[in-house]
Write a protein that holds these residues in place. Structure first.
Motif, PDB file in Angstrom:
ATOM      1  N   VAL A 110      -6.288   4.939 -10.999  1.00 48.56           N
ATOM      2  CA  VAL A 110      -7.237   4.525 -10.312  1.00 48.56           C
ATOM      3  C   VAL A 110      -7.104   3.223 -10.032  1.00 48.56           C
ATOM      4  CG1 VAL A 110      -9.710   4.115  -9.876  1.00 48.56           C
ATOM      5  CG2 VAL A 110      -8.500   6.943 -10.886  1.00 48.56           C
ATOM      6  N   SER A 111      -6.782   2.769  -8.849  1.00 45.84           N
ATOM      7  CA  SER A 111      -6.881   1.467  -8.049  1.00 45.84           C
ATOM      8  C   SER A 111      -8.173   0.583  -8.557  1.00 45.84           C
ATOM      9  CB  SER A 111      -6.094   1.080  -7.634  1.00 45.84           C
ATOM     10  OG  SER A 111      -4.691   1.094  -7.871  1.00 45.84           O
ATOM     11  N   LEU A 114      -1.637   6.311   2.369  1.00 41.93           N
ATOM     12  CA  LEU A 114      -1.913   4.776   2.923  1.00 41.93           C
ATOM     13  C   LEU A 114      -0.694   5.002   3.221  1.00 41.93           C
ATOM     14  CD1 LEU A 114      -4.127   3.030   0.307  1.00 41.93           C
ATOM     15  CD2 LEU A 114      -4.959   4.399   2.604  1.00 41.93           C
ATOM     16  N   PRO A 115      -0.902   4.424   4.641  1.00 38.67           N
ATOM     17  CA  PRO A 115       0.457   3.755   4.709  1.00 38.67           C
ATOM     18  C   PRO A 115       1.402   2.619   4.253  1.00 38.67           C
ATOM     19  CG  PRO A 115      -1.184   2.888   6.206  1.00 38.67           C
ATOM     20  CD  PRO A 115      -2.165   3.761   5.553  1.00 38.67           C
ATOM     21  N   VAL A 169      -8.886   5.085  -4.773  1.00 42.80           N
ATOM     22  CA  VAL A 169      -7.625   4.857  -4.015  1.00 42.80           C
ATOM     23  C   VAL A 169      -6.749   4.630  -5.854  1.00 42.80           C
ATOM     24  CG1 VAL A 169      -6.392   2.431  -3.474  1.00 42.80           C
ATOM     25  CG2 VAL A 169      -8.905   2.715  -2.748  1.00 42.80           C
ATOM     26  N   VAL A 170      -5.458   5.491  -4.905  1.00 46.44           N
ATOM     27  CA  VAL A 170      -4.923   6.152  -6.667  1.00 46.44           C
ATOM     28  C   VAL A 170      -3.641   5.711  -5.769  1.00 46.44           C
ATOM     29  CG1 VAL A 170      -4.455   8.015  -7.693  1.00 46.44           C
ATOM     30  CG2 VAL A 170      -6.058   8.050  -7.034  1.00 46.44           C
ATOM     31  N   GLY A 171      -3.532   4.542  -7.570  1.00 47.34           N
ATOM     32  CA  GLY A 171      -2.106   3.949  -7.113  1.00 47.34           C
ATOM     33  C   GLY A 171      -0.941   5.231  -7.134  1.00 47.34           C
ATOM     34  N   PRO A 172       0.799   3.955  -6.659  1.00 49.67           N
ATOM     35  CA  PRO A 172       1.075   5.589  -7.278  1.00 49.67           C
ATOM     36  C   PRO A 172       2.181   5.950  -8.593  1.00 49.67           C
ATOM     37  CG  PRO A 172       2.092   3.077  -5.896  1.00 49.67           C
ATOM     38  CD  PRO A 172       0.787   3.001  -6.351  1.00 49.67           C
ATOM     39  N   LEU A 195       0.845  -1.166   0.060  1.00 51.55           N
ATOM     40  CA  LEU A 195      -0.099  -0.185  -0.024  1.00 51.55           C
ATOM     41  C   LEU A 195       0.870   1.648  -0.482  1.00 51.55           C
ATOM     42  CD1 LEU A 195      -3.233  -1.004   2.574  1.00 51.55           C
ATOM     43  CD2 LEU A 195      -3.176  -0.344  -0.218  1.00 51.55           C
ATOM     44  N   ALA A 196       1.926   0.946   0.613  1.00 47.43           N
ATOM     45  CA  ALA A 196       2.615   2.153  -0.015  1.00 47.43           C
ATOM     46  C   ALA A 196       3.006   2.783  -1.231  1.00 47.43           C
ATOM     47  CB  ALA A 196       4.317   2.251   0.558  1.00 47.43           C
ATOM     48  N   GLY A 197       2.513   4.354  -1.066  1.00 49.76           N
ATOM     49  CA  GLY A 197       2.804   5.159  -2.474  1.00 49.76           C
ATOM     50  C   GLY A 197       1.071   4.814  -2.557  1.00 49.76           C
TER      51      GLY A 197
END
Length: 94
Positions: free
Chosen positions: A87-88, A37-38, A80-83, A23-25
């Motif tokens: 859009v995830s 997100l952590p 939820v947006v990815g690195p 979930l980092a990034g």
């Protein structure tokens, strides 16, 4: 939750993939309000809950520590947006 208590608002993410997800990034966009997100890993089938209000983070829960609600009952979109800014996942709340 609406215009009520932010302590009652939460968003649960579930890894529906067959591989673990870092979930980092990743960023959680709550109707235009963005929070990182952590740095945690979600195994396949695992869930991770992001709480709007304050609390103590655990392996399965993350608290944003906000004092005001982030979602309204009018159908805010949770994204939820990815690195890579792709859009995830996207769901309408409410």
């Amino acid at each position: 939750a609406g215009h009520g208590d932010p302590l009652e608002e939460s968003v649960t993410l579930r890894n529906a993939a067959t591989e673990s997800v870092e979930l980092a990034g990743y960023v959680l966009d709550l109707g235009g309000q963005r929070d990182d997100l952590p740095d945690t890993t979600l195994a396949p089938g695992e869930t991770f809950t992001v709480h709007i209000g304050p609390g103590t983070d655990t392996d399965t829960d993350h608290y944003l520590g906000r004092g005001a609600p982030a979602l309204n009952d009018e159908g805010d979109t949770v994204t939820v947006v990815g690195p890579d800014d792709a859009v995830s996942a996207r769901r309408v709340y409410g």
